[in-house]
Design a protein around this motif. Sequence first.
Motif, PDB file in Angstrom:
ATOM      1  N   VAL A  47      42.207  28.336  38.969  1.00  0.00           N
ATOM      2  CA  VAL A  47      41.291  29.180  39.748  1.00  0.00           C
ATOM      3  C   VAL A  47      41.186  28.658  41.176  1.00  0.00           C
ATOM      4  CG1 VAL A  47      38.888  29.909  40.008  1.00  0.00           C
ATOM      5  CG2 VAL A  47      39.980  29.979  37.755  1.00  0.00           C
ATOM      6  N   GLU A  48      41.083  27.343  41.342  1.00  0.00           N
ATOM      7  CA  GLU A  48      41.015  26.770  42.690  1.00  0.00           C
ATOM      8  C   GLU A  48      42.269  27.084  43.494  1.00  0.00           C
ATOM      9  OE1 GLU A  48      38.432  25.433  44.225  1.00  0.00           O
ATOM     10  OE2 GLU A  48      37.327  26.014  42.417  1.00  0.00           O
TER      11      GLU A  48
ATOM     12  N   VAL B 110      38.327  36.888  37.456  1.00  0.00           N
ATOM     13  CA  VAL B 110      37.504  38.069  37.697  1.00  0.00           C
ATOM     14  C   VAL B 110      36.114  37.653  38.171  1.00  0.00           C
ATOM     15  CG1 VAL B 110      36.356  40.013  36.572  1.00  0.00           C
ATOM     16  CG2 VAL B 110      38.773  39.567  36.117  1.00  0.00           C
ATOM     17  N   ALA B 111      35.570  36.598  37.584  1.00  0.00           N
ATOM     18  CA  ALA B 111      34.245  36.120  37.965  1.00  0.00           C
ATOM     19  C   ALA B 111      34.198  35.660  39.414  1.00  0.00           C
ATOM     20  CB  ALA B 111      33.811  34.986  37.040  1.00  0.00           C
TER      21      ALA B 111
ATOM     22  N   ASP C 113      36.115  37.086  41.743  1.00  0.00           N
ATOM     23  CA  ASP C 113      36.629  38.238  42.510  1.00  0.00           C
ATOM     24  C   ASP C 113      38.055  38.037  42.994  1.00  0.00           C
ATOM     25  OD1 ASP C 113      34.214  39.514  42.165  1.00  0.00           O
ATOM     26  OD2 ASP C 113      33.394  38.849  44.082  1.00  0.00           O
ATOM     27  N   VAL C 114      38.856  37.357  42.187  1.00  0.00           N
ATOM     28  CA  VAL C 114      40.280  37.189  42.487  1.00  0.00           C
ATOM     29  C   VAL C 114      41.044  38.372  41.918  1.00  0.00           C
ATOM     30  CG1 VAL C 114      42.328  35.770  42.047  1.00  0.00           C
ATOM     31  CG2 VAL C 114      40.128  34.678  42.536  1.00  0.00           C
ATOM     32  N   ARG C 115      41.999  38.871  42.660  1.00  0.00           N
ATOM     33  CA  ARG C 115      42.793  40.013  42.199  1.00  0.00           C
ATOM     34  C   ARG C 115      43.638  39.621  40.989  1.00  0.00           C
ATOM     35  NH1 ARG C 115      48.097  42.229  43.645  1.00  0.00           N
ATOM     36  NH2 ARG C 115      48.125  44.453  43.106  1.00  0.00           N
ATOM     37  N   VAL C 116      43.624  40.481  39.973  1.00  0.00           N
ATOM     38  CA  VAL C 116      44.414  40.260  38.760  1.00  0.00           C
ATOM     39  C   VAL C 116      45.307  41.478  38.550  1.00  0.00           C
ATOM     40  CG1 VAL C 116      44.373  39.855  36.265  1.00  0.00           C
ATOM     41  CG2 VAL C 116      42.565  38.897  37.718  1.00  0.00           C
TER      42      VAL C 116
END
Length: 288
Positions: free
Chosen positions: A76-77, A108-109, A111-114
């Motif tokens: 995530v980082e 998603v938590a 707000d990163v595009r998936v």
Amino acid sequence: MSTTPDAGTLVLAATPIGDPRDAAPRLAEELATADVIAAEDTRRLKRLLSALGVSPIGQVLSYHDHNEAARTPELVERLLAGERVVVVTDAGMPSVSDPGYRLVAAAVARDVRVTCVPGPSAVLMALAVSGLPVDRFCFEGFLPRKAGERARLLAELADERRTMVFFEAPHRLAETLAAMGEAFGPTRRAAVCRELTKTYEEVRRGTLHKLTAWALDGVKGEITVVVTGAERKVTTIENELSGIRHRVEKGERLKDVCADVAARTGLSKKALYDAAVAAGKGEGPLGV
């Protein structure tokens, strides 16, 4: 919701379930250009890269059931730092009975595009070749290994009207089919799909009883089981009245009970209500 500015992208990349020629053309591009490839099995990834003729420029990391929780924050980082992270599992789509869901939820938590690279699916292929109804279906994944837990889950699915799809290990197949026969009835139709897209692909169709007998001789390979749903039970208003009475005596409103029974059986809500009221006045089986 908009994505986090300057964040990267998480890519769930479907991999072939058997034949590497089924790989989507974009899979090779994503693997070649990703900043990070998170792979369930790095050795399998190496074989896939060789088959696709790809030399990745990014870092390859292991990402499997045993390190998924610990490695997710790190990934995530890197996503928040703007990197493109591609997740691949041994076969099929990541997060579907495979590692990936935890990372998707975390991304998603923040707000990163998936996004994903679509590709082969054992679930959809098994449905397509099963010969069973495919207009409505549900995916149940792997059943519990313990007999008691498996029996309880199958009992809950006994009235499921959609076609059901399961994954199963080959050494547990006969036991699972037998348990399905006990829960669903031995004449329920099913299909066992083995080694889909591979050299020894095989689809066995028949009743659960016949398929259980076949599986007792031993089965090898990747297994997907498709089972037809339950048929709608034909009932009458008279057959439902005792159940309605029992629920009303426990405190439910008669209107609510009749609406629920009508939705489940297809019987008229008004006819059920009228019959229950009449029975309650001593004119039928609900009378006292």
